[in-house]
Scaffold this motif. Structure first.
Motif, PDB file in Angstrom:
ATOM      1  N   TYR A  44       0.812  -1.206   0.000  1.00 18.39           N
ATOM      2  CA  TYR A  44       0.000   0.000   0.000  1.00 18.39           C
ATOM      3  C   TYR A  44       0.855   1.269   0.000  1.00 18.39           C
ATOM      4  O   TYR A  44       0.378   2.339   0.339  1.00 18.39           O
ATOM      5  CB  TYR A  44      -0.960   0.002   1.193  1.00 18.39           C
ATOM      6  CG  TYR A  44      -2.050  -1.028   1.041  1.00 18.39           C
ATOM      7  CD1 TYR A  44      -3.173  -0.759   0.276  1.00 18.39           C
ATOM      8  CD2 TYR A  44      -1.937  -2.276   1.645  1.00 18.39           C
ATOM      9  CE1 TYR A  44      -4.174  -1.703   0.121  1.00 18.39           C
ATOM     10  CE2 TYR A  44      -2.932  -3.231   1.490  1.00 18.39           C
ATOM     11  CZ  TYR A  44      -4.042  -2.937   0.729  1.00 18.39           C
ATOM     12  OH  TYR A  44      -5.026  -3.859   0.576  1.00 18.39           O
ATOM     13  N   LYS A  45       2.108   1.140  -0.393  1.00 18.32           N
ATOM     14  CA  LYS A  45       2.995   2.299  -0.429  1.00 18.32           C
ATOM     15  C   LYS A  45       2.412   3.404  -1.309  1.00 18.32           C
ATOM     16  O   LYS A  45       2.432   4.563  -0.942  1.00 18.32           O
ATOM     17  CB  LYS A  45       4.374   1.883  -0.932  1.00 18.32           C
ATOM     18  CG  LYS A  45       5.368   3.008  -0.961  1.00 18.32           C
ATOM     19  CD  LYS A  45       6.719   2.538  -1.446  1.00 18.32           C
ATOM     20  CE  LYS A  45       7.655   3.739  -1.500  1.00 18.32           C
ATOM     21  NZ  LYS A  45       8.925   3.400  -2.064  1.00 18.32           N
ATOM     22  N   TRP A  46       1.887   3.046  -2.469  1.00 22.11           N
ATOM     23  CA  TRP A  46       1.284   4.043  -3.375  1.00 22.11           C
ATOM     24  C   TRP A  46       0.120   4.763  -2.706  1.00 22.11           C
ATOM     25  O   TRP A  46      -0.086   5.954  -2.905  1.00 22.11           O
ATOM     26  CB  TRP A  46       0.825   3.393  -4.676  1.00 22.11           C
ATOM     27  CG  TRP A  46      -0.249   2.348  -4.483  1.00 22.11           C
ATOM     28  CD1 TRP A  46      -0.068   1.005  -4.335  1.00 22.11           C
ATOM     29  CD2 TRP A  46      -1.656   2.566  -4.392  1.00 22.11           C
ATOM     30  NE1 TRP A  46      -1.276   0.373  -4.149  1.00 22.11           N
ATOM     31  CE2 TRP A  46      -2.274   1.313  -4.188  1.00 22.11           C
ATOM     32  CE3 TRP A  46      -2.458   3.694  -4.462  1.00 22.11           C
ATOM     33  CZ2 TRP A  46      -3.650   1.164  -4.055  1.00 22.11           C
ATOM     34  CZ3 TRP A  46      -3.835   3.538  -4.328  1.00 22.11           C
ATOM     35  CH2 TRP A  46      -4.410   2.279  -4.126  1.00 22.11           C
ATOM     36  N   TYR A  47      -0.642   4.029  -1.889  1.00 21.46           N
ATOM     37  CA  TYR A  47      -1.795   4.610  -1.188  1.00 21.46           C
ATOM     38  C   TYR A  47      -1.322   5.641  -0.162  1.00 21.46           C
ATOM     39  O   TYR A  47      -1.852   6.744  -0.081  1.00 21.46           O
ATOM     40  CB  TYR A  47      -2.582   3.482  -0.525  1.00 21.46           C
ATOM     41  CG  TYR A  47      -3.810   3.925   0.232  1.00 21.46           C
ATOM     42  CD1 TYR A  47      -4.966   4.292  -0.440  1.00 21.46           C
ATOM     43  CD2 TYR A  47      -3.812   3.946   1.622  1.00 21.46           C
ATOM     44  CE1 TYR A  47      -6.102   4.686   0.267  1.00 21.46           C
ATOM     45  CE2 TYR A  47      -4.933   4.338   2.325  1.00 21.46           C
ATOM     46  CZ  TYR A  47      -6.077   4.699   1.640  1.00 21.46           C
ATOM     47  OH  TYR A  47      -7.196   5.094   2.330  1.00 21.46           O
ATOM     48  N   GLU A  49       1.555   7.241  -0.129  1.00 21.55           N
ATOM     49  CA  GLU A  49       2.167   8.377  -0.820  1.00 21.55           C
ATOM     50  C   GLU A  49       1.125   9.272  -1.485  1.00 21.55           C
ATOM     51  O   GLU A  49       1.332  10.475  -1.602  1.00 21.55           O
ATOM     52  CB  GLU A  49       3.173   7.883  -1.850  1.00 21.55           C
ATOM     53  CG  GLU A  49       4.421   7.292  -1.218  1.00 21.55           C
ATOM     54  CD  GLU A  49       5.340   6.640  -2.225  1.00 21.55           C
ATOM     55  OE1 GLU A  49       4.979   6.537  -3.428  1.00 21.55           O
ATOM     56  OE2 GLU A  49       6.433   6.204  -1.827  1.00 21.55           O
ATOM     57  N   SER A  50       0.027   8.703  -1.895  1.00 23.24           N
ATOM     58  CA  SER A  50      -1.007   9.482  -2.577  1.00 23.24           C
ATOM     59  C   SER A  50      -1.890  10.261  -1.621  1.00 23.24           C
ATOM     60  O   SER A  50      -2.274  11.389  -1.918  1.00 23.24           O
ATOM     61  CB  SER A  50      -1.903   8.560  -3.407  1.00 23.24           C
ATOM     62  OG  SER A  50      -1.173   7.968  -4.441  1.00 23.24           O
ATOM     63  N   ASN A  53       0.550  11.996   2.276  1.00 24.20           N
ATOM     64  CA  ASN A  53       1.833  12.680   2.125  1.00 24.20           C
ATOM     65  C   ASN A  53       1.810  14.146   2.546  1.00 24.20           C
ATOM     66  O   ASN A  53       2.845  14.724   2.825  1.00 24.20           O
ATOM     67  CB  ASN A  53       2.334  12.566   0.690  1.00 24.20           C
ATOM     68  CG  ASN A  53       1.436  13.293  -0.290  1.00 24.20           C
ATOM     69  OD1 ASN A  53       0.294  13.620   0.019  1.00 24.20           O
ATOM     70  ND2 ASN A  53       1.933  13.530  -1.489  1.00 24.20           N
ATOM     71  N   LYS A  84      -5.545  11.093  -8.729  1.00 23.49           N
ATOM     72  CA  LYS A  84      -4.531  10.071  -8.489  1.00 23.49           C
ATOM     73  C   LYS A  84      -5.185   8.701  -8.567  1.00 23.49           C
ATOM     74  O   LYS A  84      -6.045   8.383  -7.778  1.00 23.49           O
ATOM     75  CB  LYS A  84      -3.887  10.284  -7.121  1.00 23.49           C
ATOM     76  CG  LYS A  84      -3.160  11.589  -7.022  1.00 23.49           C
ATOM     77  CD  LYS A  84      -2.606  11.774  -5.634  1.00 23.49           C
ATOM     78  CE  LYS A  84      -2.045  13.160  -5.522  1.00 23.49           C
ATOM     79  NZ  LYS A  84      -2.240  13.743  -4.242  1.00 23.49           N
ATOM     80  N   LYS A  86      -4.179   4.968  -8.175  1.00 18.64           N
ATOM     81  CA  LYS A  86      -3.097   4.090  -7.700  1.00 18.64           C
ATOM     82  C   LYS A  86      -1.778   4.833  -7.654  1.00 18.64           C
ATOM     83  O   LYS A  86      -0.736   4.314  -8.049  1.00 18.64           O
ATOM     84  CB  LYS A  86      -2.993   2.839  -8.562  1.00 18.64           C
ATOM     85  CG  LYS A  86      -4.089   1.850  -8.299  1.00 18.64           C
ATOM     86  CD  LYS A  86      -3.682   0.499  -8.794  1.00 18.64           C
ATOM     87  CE  LYS A  86      -4.578  -0.514  -8.109  1.00 18.64           C
ATOM     88  NZ  LYS A  86      -4.087  -1.850  -8.266  1.00 18.64           N
ATOM     89  N   GLY A  87      -1.815   6.096  -7.231  1.00 19.28           N
ATOM     90  CA  GLY A  87      -0.593   6.872  -7.087  1.00 19.28           C
ATOM     91  C   GLY A  87      -0.110   7.544  -8.356  1.00 19.28           C
ATOM     92  O   GLY A  87       0.834   8.302  -8.337  1.00 19.28           O
ATOM     93  N   VAL A  88      -0.741   7.225  -9.494  1.00 16.36           N
ATOM     94  CA  VAL A  88      -0.367   7.856 -10.754  1.00 16.36           C
ATOM     95  C   VAL A  88      -1.174   9.129 -10.907  1.00 16.36           C
ATOM     96  O   VAL A  88      -2.406   9.094 -10.925  1.00 16.36           O
ATOM     97  CB  VAL A  88      -0.619   6.904 -11.956  1.00 16.36           C
ATOM     98  CG1 VAL A  88      -0.290   7.604 -13.247  1.00 16.36           C
ATOM     99  CG2 VAL A  88       0.197   5.630 -11.801  1.00 16.36           C
ATOM    100  N   ARG A  89      -0.490  10.251 -11.007  1.00 18.39           N
ATOM    101  CA  ARG A  89      -1.159  11.538 -11.077  1.00 18.39           C
ATOM    102  C   ARG A  89      -1.654  11.785 -12.505  1.00 18.39           C
ATOM    103  O   ARG A  89      -0.896  11.720 -13.443  1.00 18.39           O
ATOM    104  CB  ARG A  89      -0.221  12.630 -10.627  1.00 18.39           C
ATOM    105  CG  ARG A  89       0.209  12.466  -9.187  1.00 18.39           C
ATOM    106  CD  ARG A  89       1.328  13.393  -8.813  1.00 18.39           C
ATOM    107  NE  ARG A  89       1.003  14.789  -9.028  1.00 18.39           N
ATOM    108  CZ  ARG A  89       0.390  15.587  -8.150  1.00 18.39           C
ATOM    109  NH1 ARG A  89       0.044  15.092  -6.975  1.00 18.39           N
ATOM    110  NH2 ARG A  89       0.156  16.836  -8.406  1.00 18.39           N
TER     111      ARG A  89
END
Length: 95
Positions: A44-47, A49-50, A53, A84, A86-89
């Motif tokens: 869940y790192k992407w979660y 960071e999204s 943060n 965002k 899955k963390g992709v902007r």
């Protein structure tokens, strides 16, 4: 919106992480809700960071909101003009 979400700690934060009323700011959720992902797993790192943060341990949605003195809410739209997934902007140009 006529009211904030039932049983969810929705607040408006200014840039200094202070809750504000009758002022536009960032839409945040300050306490966990049942539908939030489990944050202990590295998958869940992407979660994290999204959504975690900007303010430590506070979920940040990325929208502007104003909570009125009556407890109603006005959502103004994206604060970063970005969605965002899955963390992709993705900006409005991508859509």
């Amino acid at each position: 919106m006529q009211c904030r979400w039932l049983a969810i700690s929705v607040k408006t934060f200014d840039s200094e992480e202070k809750p504000v009323i009758k002022e536009a700011g960032k839409l945040v959720i300050t306490k966990p809700i049942p539908s939030m992902a489990i944050l202990g797993d590295d998958n869940y790192k992407w979660y994290k960071e999204s959504y975690f943060n900007l303010f430590p341990n506070v979920w940040w949605h990325g929208d502007w909101i104003m909570i009125t003195d009556r407890g109603t809410a006005i959502i103004y739209g994206r604060s970063d003009s970005t969605i965002k997934r899955k963390g992709v902007r993705m900006g409005t140009l991508d859509i």
